[in-house]
Design a protein around this motif. Structure first.
Motif, PDB file in Angstrom:
ATOM      1  N   ALA A 243      12.036  -1.293   5.020  1.00  7.54           N
ATOM      2  CA  ALA A 243      11.441  -2.518   5.557  1.00  7.54           C
ATOM      3  C   ALA A 243      10.353  -3.053   4.626  1.00  7.54           C
ATOM      4  CB  ALA A 243      10.873  -2.255   6.950  1.00  7.54           C
ATOM      5  N   ILE A 244       9.510  -2.168   4.112  1.00 11.63           N
ATOM      6  CA  ILE A 244       8.460  -2.580   3.168  1.00 11.63           C
ATOM      7  C   ILE A 244       9.092  -3.134   1.892  1.00 11.63           C
ATOM      8  CG2 ILE A 244       6.657  -1.705   1.623  1.00 11.63           C
ATOM      9  CD1 ILE A 244       5.569  -1.903   4.372  1.00 11.63           C
ATOM     10  N   LEU A 245      10.089  -2.444   1.374  1.00 11.64           N
ATOM     11  CA  LEU A 245      10.726  -2.875   0.127  1.00 11.64           C
ATOM     12  C   LEU A 245      11.475  -4.189   0.306  1.00 11.64           C
ATOM     13  CD1 LEU A 245      12.013   0.598  -1.084  1.00 11.64           C
ATOM     14  CD2 LEU A 245      10.138  -0.722  -2.072  1.00 11.64           C
ATOM     15  N   ASP A 246      12.145  -4.359   1.428  1.00 13.02           N
ATOM     16  CA  ASP A 246      12.847  -5.622   1.683  1.00 13.02           C
ATOM     17  C   ASP A 246      11.865  -6.779   1.747  1.00 13.02           C
ATOM     18  OD1 ASP A 246      15.290  -4.353   1.742  1.00 13.02           O
ATOM     19  OD2 ASP A 246      15.458  -4.334   3.929  1.00 13.02           O
ATOM     20  N   ALA A 247      10.731  -6.560   2.415  1.00 10.88           N
ATOM     21  CA  ALA A 247       9.724  -7.621   2.516  1.00 10.88           C
ATOM     22  C   ALA A 247       9.150  -7.957   1.142  1.00 10.88           C
ATOM     23  CB  ALA A 247       8.610  -7.199   3.471  1.00 10.88           C
ATOM     24  N   ALA A 248       8.856  -6.925   0.345  1.00 15.29           N
ATOM     25  CA  ALA A 248       8.310  -7.151  -0.998  1.00 15.29           C
ATOM     26  C   ALA A 248       9.301  -7.916  -1.863  1.00 15.29           C
ATOM     27  CB  ALA A 248       7.945  -5.823  -1.644  1.00 15.29           C
TER      28      ALA A 248
ATOM     29  N   ASP B 241       5.188  -3.039  10.906  1.00 20.24           N
ATOM     30  CA  ASP B 241       5.240  -4.450  11.317  1.00 20.24           C
ATOM     31  C   ASP B 241       3.951  -5.169  10.959  1.00 20.24           C
ATOM     32  OD1 ASP B 241       7.764  -4.051  12.338  1.00 20.24           O
ATOM     33  OD2 ASP B 241       7.103  -3.858  14.425  1.00 20.24           O
ATOM     34  N   GLN B 242       2.826  -4.514  11.191  1.00 21.11           N
ATOM     35  CA  GLN B 242       1.512  -5.100  10.895  1.00 21.11           C
ATOM     36  C   GLN B 242       1.358  -5.335   9.396  1.00 21.11           C
ATOM     37  OE1 GLN B 242      -1.886  -3.121  12.845  1.00 21.11           O
ATOM     38  NE2 GLN B 242      -2.887  -3.075  10.841  1.00 21.11           N
ATOM     39  N   THR B 243       1.764  -4.370   8.598  1.00 18.92           N
ATOM     40  CA  THR B 243       1.663  -4.490   7.145  1.00 18.92           C
ATOM     41  C   THR B 243       2.528  -5.631   6.629  1.00 18.92           C
ATOM     42  OG1 THR B 243       1.170  -2.124   6.922  1.00 18.92           O
ATOM     43  CG2 THR B 243       1.964  -3.272   4.957  1.00 18.92           C
ATOM     44  N   ILE B 244       3.749  -5.713   7.114  1.00 21.52           N
ATOM     45  CA  ILE B 244       4.655  -6.781   6.669  1.00 21.52           C
ATOM     46  C   ILE B 244       4.113  -8.146   7.089  1.00 21.52           C
ATOM     47  CG2 ILE B 244       6.959  -7.751   7.003  1.00 21.52           C
ATOM     48  CD1 ILE B 244       8.014  -4.862   7.048  1.00 21.52           C
ATOM     49  N   GLU B 245       3.508  -8.219   8.248  1.00 19.43           N
ATOM     50  CA  GLU B 245       2.880  -9.471   8.667  1.00 19.43           C
ATOM     51  C   GLU B 245       1.802  -9.891   7.672  1.00 19.43           C
ATOM     52  OE1 GLU B 245      -0.109 -10.298  12.220  1.00 19.43           O
ATOM     53  OE2 GLU B 245       1.940 -10.112  12.973  1.00 19.43           O
ATOM     54  N   GLY B 246       1.006  -8.935   7.217  1.00 22.20           N
ATOM     55  CA  GLY B 246      -0.002  -9.230   6.203  1.00 22.20           C
ATOM     56  C   GLY B 246       0.621  -9.657   4.888  1.00 22.20           C
TER      57      GLY B 246
END
Length: 264
Positions: free
Chosen positions: A175-180, A138-143
Motif C-alpha cells: 500500500a505504501i509503495l503503490d501510493a509512492a 491509511d493515515q500515512t498515505i493520507e499524508g
C-alpha cells in the motif's frame, strides 16, 4: 572522498540530538558533501493536544532554528536547506502551509511516527496490533496524498514494532509503495535505522528499519528513493547517509542525488 547529499538532519532543539547546524556543516565539510538539509521535528501550535513537546522545538524556538541555519549557510561551501519533519494531522493542513510561509521552510518531510487513536498518539514501533497498523498505513498515505511533503521518511518504520514479514506486513508495504508510485513521491532509506539494535524475527536478524524484505519489494517497483542519514549527532551526518546508500546498492536501487525542491 566522493561527496554525498543528506536531507534528514536534526539539531539539539529536538531534545534528543546533539549540536547546532554549523556543527553538522563542519563535519560534512570534512567528509565531503554536495547539499545538506536540516529537517528537525517541526513545532506545533502549543494548544495542539498531545503534540510530543519533549521531542520538538517550540514555535518560539523556530526563529532560533532559522538563525542557526543562516549561520550554517555562511560556513558551508555547498547548498544548505531548511526543512521540518512533520507528523500528519488533517486538522493542521493550514499549519503545514504556515511552516513554509512564516517559519522559513524550504521543504517538509513526512516522518510518520505515530498513529492517532482517539485523542492519543501512539508511537508506531510500539504497535503490534494489525488493526492499529492498518490505521497507521491509511493515515500515512493520507499524508502522502496531501501534497505537502518532499518525501516520506523511513516508510518501513512500522516494521520496528510489527517485526514479522507476513501477509499483513506485505499488504501494508504494498500500500505504501503503490501510493509512492502513484504520487511519484520519493521514499527514504534511513541510515539511522541501520545503527539500531537488530530485531529477532522468524526469518533471522533484521534491522528495525530499513527492513530487507520491504526494500526487496520496493526494488521491483518504479518508486523513487532518497538515501538520508537521519543524523542526531554531527559525526553521523555523512556516515549514516553512506550506510543508507550501501544498503540501497544491495537491491540495485539507484537513489536520487537531489530531491525536487532543489532542482525546481
Amino acid at each position: 572522498m566522493k561527496s554525498i547529499s543528506n536531507f534528514h538532519t536534526h539539531t539539539e532543539l529536538c531534545h534528543h540530538a546533539k549540536g547546532q547546524p554549523v556543527d553538522y556543516v563542519n563535519q560534512a565539510i570534512l567528509e565531503g558533501c554536495t547539499a545538506l538539509g536540516f529537517s528537525d521535528h517541526c513545532p506545533y501550535p502549543e494548544d495542539f493536544f498531545d503534540y510530543w513537546p519533549e521531542i520538538r522545538m517550540t514555535t518560539k524556538e523556530a526563529s532560533e532554528y532559522s538563525e542557526w541555519i543562516e549561520e550554517a549557510k555562511e560556513a558551508a561551501m555547498f547548498p544548505i536547506y531548511q526543512g521540518y519533519e512533520c507528523e500528519w494531522e488533517e486538522s493542521f493542513v493550514g499549519w503545514y502551509d504556515e511552516l513554509k510561509a512564516d517559519f522559513g521552510a524550504d521543504y517538509l518531510v513526512l516522518g510518520s511516527h505515530w498513529v492517532t487513536d482517539g485523542s492519543s498518539h501512539i508511537y508506531i514501533p510500539d504497535v503490534e496490533s494489525p488493526l492499529l497498523l492498518n490505521k497507521y498505513i491509511d493515515q500515512t498515505i493520507e499524508g502522502m496524498r496531501s501534497g505537502h511533503f518532499a518525501f516520506l521518511a523511513h516508510p518501513d518504520l512500522f516494521m520496528a514494532g510489527y517485526k514479522e514479514w507476513d501477509d499483513q506486513s506485505k499488504a501494508c508495504s504494498q500500500a505504501i509503495l503503490d501510493a509512492a508510485s502513484d504520487l511519484d513521491l520519493p521514499i527514504e532509506i534511513n541510515g539511522l535505522g541501520i545503527t539500531r539494535t537488530p530485531n529477532h524475527t522468524k526469518r533471522g536478524m533484521r534491522y528495525p528499519y530499513p527492513f530487507v524484505e520491504f526494500w526487496e519489494m520496493a526494488s521491483l517497483t518504479n518508486v523513487r528513493v532518497i538515501c538520508n542519514s537521519d543524523a542526531h549527532n554531527p559525526q553521523d551526518v555523512i556516515m549514516n547517509a553512506w550506510k543508507a546508500r550501501d544498503f540501497a546498492s544491495r537491491f540495485g536501487i539507484e537513489p536520487l542525488e537531489l530531491p525536487d525542491f532543489c532542482t525546481d
